[in-house]
Design an enzyme around this catalytic site. Structure first.
Site, PDB file in Angstrom:
ATOM      1  N   ARG A   1       0.816  -1.217   0.000  1.00  0.00           N
ATOM      2  CA  ARG A   1       0.000   0.000   0.000  1.00  0.00           C
ATOM      3  C   ARG A   1       0.851   1.269   0.000  1.00  0.00           C
ATOM      4  NH1 ARG A   1      -5.288  -2.005   0.496  1.00  0.00           N
ATOM      5  NH2 ARG A   1      -6.712  -0.421   1.189  1.00  0.00           N
TER       6      ARG A   1
ATOM      7  N   ARG B   1     -21.791  -0.270  -1.990  1.00  0.00           N
ATOM      8  CA  ARG B   1     -21.415  -1.264  -0.986  1.00  0.00           C
ATOM      9  C   ARG B   1     -21.798  -0.776   0.408  1.00  0.00           C
ATOM     10  NH1 ARG B   1     -15.383  -3.519  -0.654  1.00  0.00           N
ATOM     11  NH2 ARG B   1     -14.966  -1.458   0.195  1.00  0.00           N
TER      12      ARG B   1
ATOM     13  N   ARG C   1     -20.229  -1.481   5.569  1.00  0.00           N
ATOM     14  CA  ARG C   1     -18.847  -1.531   6.058  1.00  0.00           C
ATOM     15  C   ARG C   1     -18.480  -0.173   6.658  1.00  0.00           C
ATOM     16  NH1 ARG C   1     -14.001  -3.848   2.287  1.00  0.00           N
ATOM     17  NH2 ARG C   1     -12.961  -1.875   2.702  1.00  0.00           N
TER      18      ARG C   1
HETATM   19  P1  B4P Z   1      -9.239  -3.007   1.681  1.00  0.00           P
HETATM   20  O1  B4P Z   1      -9.969  -4.112   2.330  1.00  0.00           O
HETATM   21  O2  B4P Z   1      -8.061  -3.371   0.828  1.00  0.00           O
HETATM   22  O3  B4P Z   1     -10.361  -2.179   0.888  1.00  0.00           O
HETATM   23  P2  B4P Z   1     -10.570  -1.644  -0.610  1.00  0.00           P
HETATM   24  O4  B4P Z   1      -9.361  -0.942  -1.118  1.00  0.00           O
HETATM   25  O5  B4P Z   1     -11.866  -0.897  -0.617  1.00  0.00           O
HETATM   26  O6  B4P Z   1     -10.772  -2.844  -1.580  1.00  0.00           O
HETATM   27  P3  B4P Z   1     -11.819  -3.997  -1.639  1.00  0.00           P
HETATM   28  O7  B4P Z   1     -10.990  -5.090  -2.190  1.00  0.00           O
HETATM   29  O8  B4P Z   1     -12.517  -4.228  -0.385  1.00  0.00           O
HETATM   30  O9  B4P Z   1     -12.978  -3.574  -2.624  1.00  0.00           O
HETATM   31  P4  B4P Z   1     -13.208  -3.899  -4.158  1.00  0.00           P
HETATM   32  O10 B4P Z   1     -12.375  -2.915  -4.885  1.00  0.00           O
HETATM   33  O11 B4P Z   1     -13.081  -5.332  -4.546  1.00  0.00           O
HETATM   34  O12 B4P Z   1      -8.705  -1.953   2.791  1.00  0.00           O
HETATM   35  C1  B4P Z   1      -9.528  -1.436   3.837  1.00  0.00           C
HETATM   36  C2  B4P Z   1      -8.665  -0.695   4.878  1.00  0.00           C
HETATM   37  O13 B4P Z   1      -7.753  -1.647   5.545  1.00  0.00           O
HETATM   38  C3  B4P Z   1      -7.701   0.393   4.348  1.00  0.00           C
HETATM   39  O14 B4P Z   1      -8.351   1.645   4.184  1.00  0.00           O
HETATM   40  C4  B4P Z   1      -6.605   0.411   5.474  1.00  0.00           C
HETATM   41  O15 B4P Z   1      -7.022   1.143   6.598  1.00  0.00           O
HETATM   42  C5  B4P Z   1      -6.486  -1.044   5.865  1.00  0.00           C
HETATM   43  N1  B4P Z   1      -5.418  -1.750   5.105  1.00  0.00           N
HETATM   44  C6  B4P Z   1      -5.613  -2.768   4.200  1.00  0.00           C
HETATM   45  N2  B4P Z   1      -4.423  -3.184   3.710  1.00  0.00           N
HETATM   46  C7  B4P Z   1      -3.462  -2.396   4.288  1.00  0.00           C
HETATM   47  C8  B4P Z   1      -2.041  -2.324   4.163  1.00  0.00           C
HETATM   48  N3  B4P Z   1      -1.367  -3.116   3.323  1.00  0.00           N
HETATM   49  N4  B4P Z   1      -1.370  -1.399   4.909  1.00  0.00           N
HETATM   50  C9  B4P Z   1      -2.021  -0.599   5.744  1.00  0.00           C
HETATM   51  N5  B4P Z   1      -3.381  -0.607   5.912  1.00  0.00           N
HETATM   52  C10 B4P Z   1      -4.084  -1.495   5.198  1.00  0.00           C
HETATM   53  O16 B4P Z   1     -14.775  -3.657  -4.370  1.00  0.00           O
HETATM   54  C11 B4P Z   1     -15.442  -2.492  -3.992  1.00  0.00           C
HETATM   55  C12 B4P Z   1     -16.915  -2.532  -4.408  1.00  0.00           C
HETATM   56  O17 B4P Z   1     -17.022  -2.420  -5.838  1.00  0.00           O
HETATM   57  C13 B4P Z   1     -17.646  -3.830  -4.052  1.00  0.00           C
HETATM   58  O18 B4P Z   1     -18.911  -3.511  -3.543  1.00  0.00           O
HETATM   59  C14 B4P Z   1     -17.796  -4.577  -5.365  1.00  0.00           C
HETATM   60  O19 B4P Z   1     -18.968  -5.371  -5.437  1.00  0.00           O
HETATM   61  C15 B4P Z   1     -17.869  -3.436  -6.375  1.00  0.00           C
HETATM   62  N6  B4P Z   1     -17.333  -3.840  -7.677  1.00  0.00           N
HETATM   63  C16 B4P Z   1     -16.148  -4.473  -7.899  1.00  0.00           C
HETATM   64  N7  B4P Z   1     -15.973  -4.684  -9.223  1.00  0.00           N
HETATM   65  C17 B4P Z   1     -17.074  -4.132  -9.854  1.00  0.00           C
HETATM   66  C18 B4P Z   1     -17.476  -4.013 -11.229  1.00  0.00           C
HETATM   67  N8  B4P Z   1     -16.727  -4.495 -12.247  1.00  0.00           N
HETATM   68  N9  B4P Z   1     -18.632  -3.372 -11.488  1.00  0.00           N
HETATM   69  C19 B4P Z   1     -19.401  -2.880 -10.487  1.00  0.00           C
HETATM   70  N10 B4P Z   1     -19.095  -2.988  -9.176  1.00  0.00           N
HETATM   71  C20 B4P Z   1     -17.932  -3.588  -8.857  1.00  0.00           C
END
Ligand code: B4P
Length: 187
Positions: free
Chosen positions: A88, A127, A133
Site C-alpha cells: 500500500r 457497498r 462496512r
Molecule cells: P481493503 O480491504 O483493501 O479495501 P478496498 O481498497 O476498498 O478494496 P476492496 O478489495 O474491499 O474492494 P473492491 O475494490 O473489490 O482496505 C480497507 C482498509 O484496511 C484500508 O483503508 C486500510 O485502513 C487497511 N489496510 C488494508 N491493507 C493495508 C495495508 N497493506 N497497509 C495498511 N493498511 C491497510 O470492491 C469495492 C466494491 O465495488 C464492491 O462492492 C464490489 O462489489 C464493487 N465492484 C467491484 N468490481 C465491480 C465491477 N466491475 N462493477 C461494479 N461494481 C464492482
C-alpha cells in the site's frame, strides 16, 4: 503463480481476487480482510487497527508486515498467492521485495485495475448501502482516495519501473473484467 493486484479502493481487487483464487488454485491474501478479521476477533492487533481503518488511513507498516509475513509462511502459500491490498506504500513494496528475495519466491505478475475515480465513489456508495462496512462512509471514502493518491500510486510506479506491470481496464461487468485479468496473466 505469485501475483500482486493493485488498484484504488473500489477498483475490484477483492472482488476479482476471490474469483482468480478458485481458477488458479492459490490463496487470496487480502490485508484488508486479515485486518477486519482481527478487529472482529478483538485481538491486540485488531484493537490497534480499528480506529485507523475507520478513518481511512493506513494501519502501521510494522503491524501489517508482521501479519503478512505470518500469512505467507503458511503451507498453502508455498505454491503461490494473490496479494490484494498489499503493498500500500513504498516502504511495504520494498519490504515485500526483500521478503520474497529472502524466501526465494520472486513475484511473477503485477496487475493494476484501472477505474475512473467517479465510478469508484459510486461503487463504494453501493457497498455502503448493501454491506454497511464502517469505512465506506462518504467521508472515509474521500480519505481513502487521498491516501491512495499520495501513498499507493507511487507503488504502481515502482512496479512499472521494474518492468512487467500490466494495466487492466476495470470498467465493465464482473465477467468482462475477470476475462481481461486472465488474459493479462496468460491463464
Ligand atoms: P481493503 O480491504 O483493501 O479495501 P478496498 O481498497 O476498498 O478494496 P476492496 O478489495 O474491499 O474492494 P473492491 O475494490 O473489490 O482496505 C480497507 C482498509 O484496511 C484500508 O483503508 C486500510 O485502513 C487497511 N489496510 C488494508 N491493507 C493495508 C495495508 N497493506 N497497509 C495498511 N493498511 C491497510 O470492491 C469495492 C466494491 O465495488 C464492491 O462492492 C464490489 O462489489 C464493487 N465492484 C467491484 N468490481 C465491480 C465491477 N466491475 N462493477 C461494479 N461494481 C464492482
Amino acid at each position: 503463480m505469485r501475483i500482486v493486484l493493485l488498484g484504488a479502493p473500489g477498483s475490484g481487487k477483492g472482488t476479482q481476487a476471490a474469483r482468480l483464487k478458485t481458477r488458479l488454485d492459490i490463496p487470496h491474501i487480502s490485508t484488508g480482510d486479515l485486518l477486519r478479521a482481527a478487529v472482529t476477533a478483538g485481538t491486540a492487533l485488531g484493537l490497534r487497527a480499528k480506529a485507523v481503518m475507520e478513518s481511512g488511513q493506513l494501519v502501521s507498516d510494522d503491524l501489517v508486515l508482521g501479519m503478512l509475513e505470518e500469512r505467507l509462511a503458511q503451507e498453502d502459500a508455498r505454491g503461490g498467492f494473490i496479494l490484494d491490498g498489499f503493498p500500500r506504500n513504498l516502504a511495504q513494496a520494498e519490504a515485500l521485495d526483500e521478503l520474497l528475495t529472502r524466501i526465494n519466491q520472486p513475484m511473477d505478475h503485477a496487475l493494476q485495475l484501472e477505474v475512473d475515480p467517479e465510478l469508484l465513489i459510486e461503487r463504494l456508495a453501493s457497498r455502503a448501502q448493501a454491506e454497511g462496512r464502517a469505512d465506506d462512509t462518504p467521508e472515509t471514502v474521500r480519505a481513502r482516495q487521498q491516501v491512495y493518491q499520495q501513498q499507493t500510486a507511487p507503488v504502481i510506479e515502482h512496479y512499472a519501473r521494474r518492468g512487467g506491470l500490466k494495466r487492466v481496464d476495470g470498467v465493465g461487468d464482473l465477467d468482462e473484467v475477470y476475462e481481461r485479468l486472465l488474459a493479462a496473466l496468460g491463464a
